[in-house]
Design an enzyme around this catalytic site. Structure first.
Site, mmCIF file in Angstrom:
data_model
loop_
_atom_site.group_PDB
_atom_site.id
_atom_site.type_symbol
_atom_site.label_atom_id
_atom_site.label_comp_id
_atom_site.label_asym_id
_atom_site.label_seq_id
_atom_site.Cartn_x
_atom_site.Cartn_y
_atom_site.Cartn_z
ATOM 1 N N HIS A 16 0.830 -1.207 0.000
ATOM 2 C CA HIS A 16 0.000 0.000 0.000
ATOM 3 C C HIS A 16 0.866 1.258 0.000
ATOM 4 O O HIS A 16 1.523 1.571 0.992
ATOM 5 C CB HIS A 16 -0.884 -0.032 1.250
ATOM 6 C CG HIS A 16 -1.872 1.067 1.338
ATOM 7 N ND1 HIS A 16 -1.871 1.976 2.376
ATOM 8 C CD2 HIS A 16 -2.912 1.402 0.544
ATOM 9 C CE1 HIS A 16 -2.873 2.820 2.227
ATOM 10 N NE2 HIS A 16 -3.510 2.501 1.114
ATOM 11 N N GLU A 43 0.743 -0.693 -4.837
ATOM 12 C CA GLU A 43 -0.398 0.195 -5.086
ATOM 13 C C GLU A 43 0.091 1.625 -5.071
ATOM 14 O O GLU A 43 1.030 1.961 -4.330
ATOM 15 C CB GLU A 43 -1.456 -0.031 -3.994
ATOM 16 C CG GLU A 43 -2.711 0.822 -4.129
ATOM 17 C CD GLU A 43 -2.678 2.096 -3.302
ATOM 18 O OE1 GLU A 43 -3.632 2.885 -3.390
ATOM 19 O OE2 GLU A 43 -1.688 2.322 -2.560
ATOM 20 N N ASP A 45 -1.393 5.983 -5.640
ATOM 21 C CA ASP A 45 -2.447 6.957 -5.914
ATOM 22 C C ASP A 45 -1.866 8.015 -6.836
ATOM 23 O O ASP A 45 -0.692 8.395 -6.693
ATOM 24 C CB ASP A 45 -2.905 7.625 -4.617
ATOM 25 C CG ASP A 45 -3.313 6.618 -3.563
ATOM 26 O OD1 ASP A 45 -4.318 5.930 -3.787
ATOM 27 O OD2 ASP A 45 -2.629 6.518 -2.534
ATOM 28 N N HIS A 58 -1.120 10.624 -2.309
ATOM 29 C CA HIS A 58 -2.462 10.268 -1.875
ATOM 30 C C HIS A 58 -3.342 11.495 -1.704
ATOM 31 O O HIS A 58 -4.436 11.580 -2.249
ATOM 32 C CB HIS A 58 -2.408 9.494 -0.557
ATOM 33 C CG HIS A 58 -3.763 9.183 -0.006
ATOM 34 N ND1 HIS A 58 -4.443 10.043 0.848
ATOM 35 C CD2 HIS A 58 -4.592 8.122 -0.192
ATOM 36 C CE1 HIS A 58 -5.619 9.530 1.143
ATOM 37 N NE2 HIS A 58 -5.728 8.361 0.530
ATOM 38 N N GLU A 126 -4.618 3.838 -8.275
ATOM 39 C CA GLU A 126 -5.865 4.469 -7.839
ATOM 40 C C GLU A 126 -5.928 5.898 -8.363
ATOM 41 O O GLU A 126 -5.032 6.708 -8.104
ATOM 42 C CB GLU A 126 -6.008 4.475 -6.320
ATOM 43 C CG GLU A 126 -7.328 5.127 -5.900
ATOM 44 C CD GLU A 126 -7.571 5.179 -4.417
ATOM 45 O OE1 GLU A 126 -8.470 5.939 -3.995
ATOM 46 O OE2 GLU A 126 -6.860 4.475 -3.663
#
Length: 295
Positions: A16, A43, A45, A58, A126
């Site tokens: 993450h 992952e 963002d 993020h 994301e």
């Protein structure tokens, strides 16, 4: 593609924002550490800068994770590179993970790190909304990936298997125009008025209004998953606990589950017991060690 294609002997482990328990999130060190830990995937963002570069952050604002302040989208890439995105964590960065000035990453730079992994690796991107640039974010990300050699049909770039995620259903619908549903994850979470007020520092009326909007977003995300418009379901671990009926229904319908953010031994065991396919965690080494023992 069925769940059998995604059902190894243990859940896949996605780091993450990189190995973000060890190093500052979204930094070069966090991603190199995740790969060294053996994570199956990572992952990230993404946001757009003022000059339309895709960068890994993020928050929509710089204040929490950098020496800068204000909206990401109002800064150029050059301005962002002048900031320190790692020292706030207080973790010493090994020399081979780069210096402070090397930690901030664009999406192409993350792709280069993953290409050099020497093995197959997953990348879950994301797309963060609301964005000041609207769905231009999706268009820019897909165009950038195609320039790098990504093929939408297989959603693959050399050794990197790429999937896309968003809480925003408009984002998901835009992605579906190009990307097969097997590689798209509808994120879903359980929002309460109390949590919204606390997290955003809002008063009673404003917090309630924002919570109503977010609740509508949650219901639309659940509809997308009920209808099978995408293959991957992305609930938070709290949602998994609170909505067992939905989770069971989607699992039985063949949805692939990618659950976030799973850091405790108890939550890892819960996911493994449910037959969750992918675990997203800040602590990939710890989670992998637990899965290896229990497998």
């Amino acid at each position: 593609m069925t769940s059998d294609d995604f059902a190894p002997s243990r859940p896949k482990v996605y780091a993450h924002r990189g190995a973000s328990a060890a190093f500052a999130e979204h930094t070069r060190a966090a991603y190199l550490k995740a790969l060294a830990d053996g994570a199956d995937g990572v992952e990230c963002d993404v946001h757009l800068t003022r000059d339309q570069h895709v960068v890994l952050l993020h928050d929509a604002n710089l204040d929490r994770t950098s020496t800068g302040t204000g909206p990401v989208g109002e800064h150029t890439l050059e301005q962002l590179r002048a900031l320190d995105f790692s020292s706030w964590k207080g973790a010493r960065i090994p020399d081979d993970y780069g210096g402070v000035a090397d930690q901030f990453l664009t999406l192409p730079e993350l792709l280069d790190i993953l290409r050099a992994a020497g093995r197959d690796v997953g990348l879950a991107i994301e797309l963060k909304h609301p964005s000041p640039y609207g769905l231009k974010l999706e268009d820019r990300v897909l165009a950038l990936l195609e320039e790098e050699g990504w093929t939408p049909g297989e959603s693959r770039l050399e050794n990197i298997q790429i999937s896309f995620m968003s809480f925003d259903t408009d984002s998901v619908q835009r992605l579906l125009q190009t990307v097969p549903k097997e590689y798209i994850c509808q994120l879903v979470d359980d929002f309460t008025v109390k949590e919204i007020r606390q997290e955003l520092g809002l008063g009673f009326l404003t917090g309630g209004a924002v919570a109503n909007v977010m609740r509508a977003t949650q219901l639309e995300a659940e509809r997308v998953l009920d209808a099978g418009e995408v293959t991957i379901a992305g609930p938070g671990i709290d949602y998994v606990r609170e909505h067992a009926r939905n989770v069971q229904r989607w699992l039985e319908s063949g949805r692939i589950f990618r659950v976030w953010t799973v850091d405790s031994e108890k939550d890892v065991a819960l996911c493994q017991g449910l037959g969750i396919h992918e675990i997203t965690t800040n602590k990939p080494a710890q989670v992998l060690a637990q899965l290896m023992v229990s497998n």
